[in-house]
Design a protein around this motif. Structure first.
Motif, PDB file in Angstrom:
ATOM      1  N   PRO A  25      38.211  31.836  59.222  1.00  0.00           N
ATOM      2  CA  PRO A  25      38.754  31.653  60.565  1.00  0.00           C
ATOM      3  C   PRO A  25      39.198  32.966  61.212  1.00  0.00           C
ATOM      4  O   PRO A  25      39.071  33.130  62.425  1.00  0.00           O
ATOM      5  CB  PRO A  25      39.946  30.712  60.357  1.00  0.00           C
ATOM      6  CG  PRO A  25      39.662  30.036  59.074  1.00  0.00           C
ATOM      7  CD  PRO A  25      38.965  31.053  58.244  1.00  0.00           C
ATOM      8  N   ARG A  28      36.277  34.627  62.730  1.00  0.00           N
ATOM      9  CA  ARG A  28      35.821  33.917  63.933  1.00  0.00           C
ATOM     10  C   ARG A  28      36.755  34.210  65.116  1.00  0.00           C
ATOM     11  O   ARG A  28      36.302  34.426  66.237  1.00  0.00           O
ATOM     12  CB  ARG A  28      35.737  32.417  63.649  1.00  0.00           C
ATOM     13  CG  ARG A  28      34.664  32.093  62.634  1.00  0.00           C
ATOM     14  CD  ARG A  28      34.508  30.616  62.327  1.00  0.00           C
ATOM     15  NE  ARG A  28      33.515  30.454  61.254  1.00  0.00           N
ATOM     16  CZ  ARG A  28      33.095  29.293  60.783  1.00  0.00           C
ATOM     17  NH1 ARG A  28      33.582  28.152  61.268  1.00  0.00           N
ATOM     18  NH2 ARG A  28      32.191  29.247  59.823  1.00  0.00           N
ATOM     19  N   HIS A  68      36.868  25.817  65.261  1.00  0.00           N
ATOM     20  CA  HIS A  68      36.274  26.627  64.201  1.00  0.00           C
ATOM     21  C   HIS A  68      35.271  25.868  63.347  1.00  0.00           C
ATOM     22  O   HIS A  68      34.707  26.441  62.408  1.00  0.00           O
ATOM     23  CB  HIS A  68      37.369  27.195  63.306  1.00  0.00           C
ATOM     24  CG  HIS A  68      38.097  28.339  63.913  1.00  0.00           C
ATOM     25  ND1 HIS A  68      38.944  29.163  63.196  1.00  0.00           N
ATOM     26  CD2 HIS A  68      38.108  28.835  65.182  1.00  0.00           C
ATOM     27  CE1 HIS A  68      39.447  30.101  63.994  1.00  0.00           C
ATOM     28  NE2 HIS A  68      38.960  29.907  65.205  1.00  0.00           N
TER      29      HIS A  68
END
Length: 332
Positions: free
Chosen positions: A173, A176, A228
């Motif tokens: 995450p 991202r 996500h």
């Protein structure tokens, strides 16, 4: 004369027995020398690892059969259990370990044990902080954030408010998020809602809490949602469906135009095909990538050249091309 022949026959029998015993010993030695490739994956935290588990077990069996090797396949439901399993594989002296870590930081000690034992280690998906494995195979996490931001930039040239609903606290995450922030134009406002642990039900709870804590005006400012994972995007859609079916939406999300996911979940692709209220897209992060990691493990055992870092590019799947990527018979 008869006695001498009897002695000869006895000698021949003894030689035959010794040869058979020697042959048996050689066979045992050969059996001990059969390479063992091991794969360690995580339990059913959400649907993506379920897909990884199916593809990984299929592929490691195939690799073992093709090469006449043995294999080990273990599934850890917690970081501690996975760590114990990795240490057990080290003690067994396997020839290579391919691992999807539950959490990179939690598995670092076990990974170091593998390295200290001189066993090649291929890490899949989640990286281990300050640790260099033999090889790494992962999707383009930064690219997922960057591509999502690029799509939003095109849809909202004047900027808008984006909700970001995250996975967990692992490296995936964070990469991202970093990619998203790097590319998104400065005229956007990002509001991070929270960590879902990749869980659909937790997403629904967190999203409902966010709605209850914000005014109608604040909610109507949101025109885009960056999740996500497809599991998270589906949780958001579940809440929106519930509000609409109950007649409680009160036009709260009339301005919402797009919801972004990633991973390539079959259910998300089905939703992309049928959704008519919002624009949906999913950036590929296929569970089948584990096959590449296992094949690199195969190369390492064979002493062949291999890629130390493999990043598999992401592709946007939307209503215009979803049928190309949709497969109703796959597990995920």
């Amino acid at each position: 004369m008869k006695r001498r022949w009897a002695e000869v026959i006895l000698l021949m029998v003894c030689i035959g027995i010794c040869m058979a015993m020697a042959s048996g010993c050689e066979q045992n030695d050969e059996e001990e020398d059969v390479p063992v490739i091991a794969v360690s994956v995580i339990g059913e935290t959400h649907k993506w690892p379920i897909g990884v588990r199916v593809y990984a077990e299929e592929e490691v069996k195939k690799v073992a059969e093709e090469n006449g090797w043995d294999y080990e396949f273990v599934v850890g439901d917690t970081a501690n259990e996975q760590s114990d399993q990795i240490i057990q594989l080290v003690e067994e002296g396997v020839d290579c370990i391919v691992m999807l870590p539950m959490d990179g930081a939690s598995l670092k000690t076990a990974a170091m044990r593998v390295q200290e034992a001189g066993i090649p280690l291929v890490i899949f998906d989640r990286e281990i902080p300050d640790f260099a494995p033999t090889a790494t195979v992962k999707g383009d996490n930064s690219g997922i954030g960057k591509m999502t931001a690029d799509i939003f930039n095109g849809m909202f040239p004047d900027g808008t408010t984006v909700l970001e609903i995250m996975g967990d606290t692992s490296t995936v995450p964070q990469q991202r998020t970093d990619g998203f922030k790097e590319v998104l134009h400065s005229n956007f406002t990002i509001e991070q809602v929270g960590f879902t642990g990749w869980q659909r039900e937790d997403t629904k709870r967190i999203f409902k809490e966010w709605i209850s804590e914000h005014s109608v005006e604040e909610i109507r400012e949101v025109e885009a949602i960056f999740t996500h994972d497809d599991e998270i995007a589906l949780g958001v859609l579940d809440v929106l469906d519930e509000y609409e079916e109950a007649g409680d939406d009160k036009g709260l999300f009339d301005n919402l135009k797009v919801i972004a996911g990633s991973a390539g979940a079959k259910e998300m692709y089905e939703r992309i095909m049928t959704e008519d209220r919002y624009e949906l897209f999913s950036l590929t992060y296929s569970a089948t990538m584990i096959k590449k990691a296992i094949r690199i493990g195969e190369k390492i055992i064979k002493g062949e050249d291999y890629e130390e870092m493999t990043i598999i590019e992401t592709v946007e799947v939307n209503k215009t091309n979803v049928e190309k990527y949709y497969d109703k018979v796959v597990p995920y």
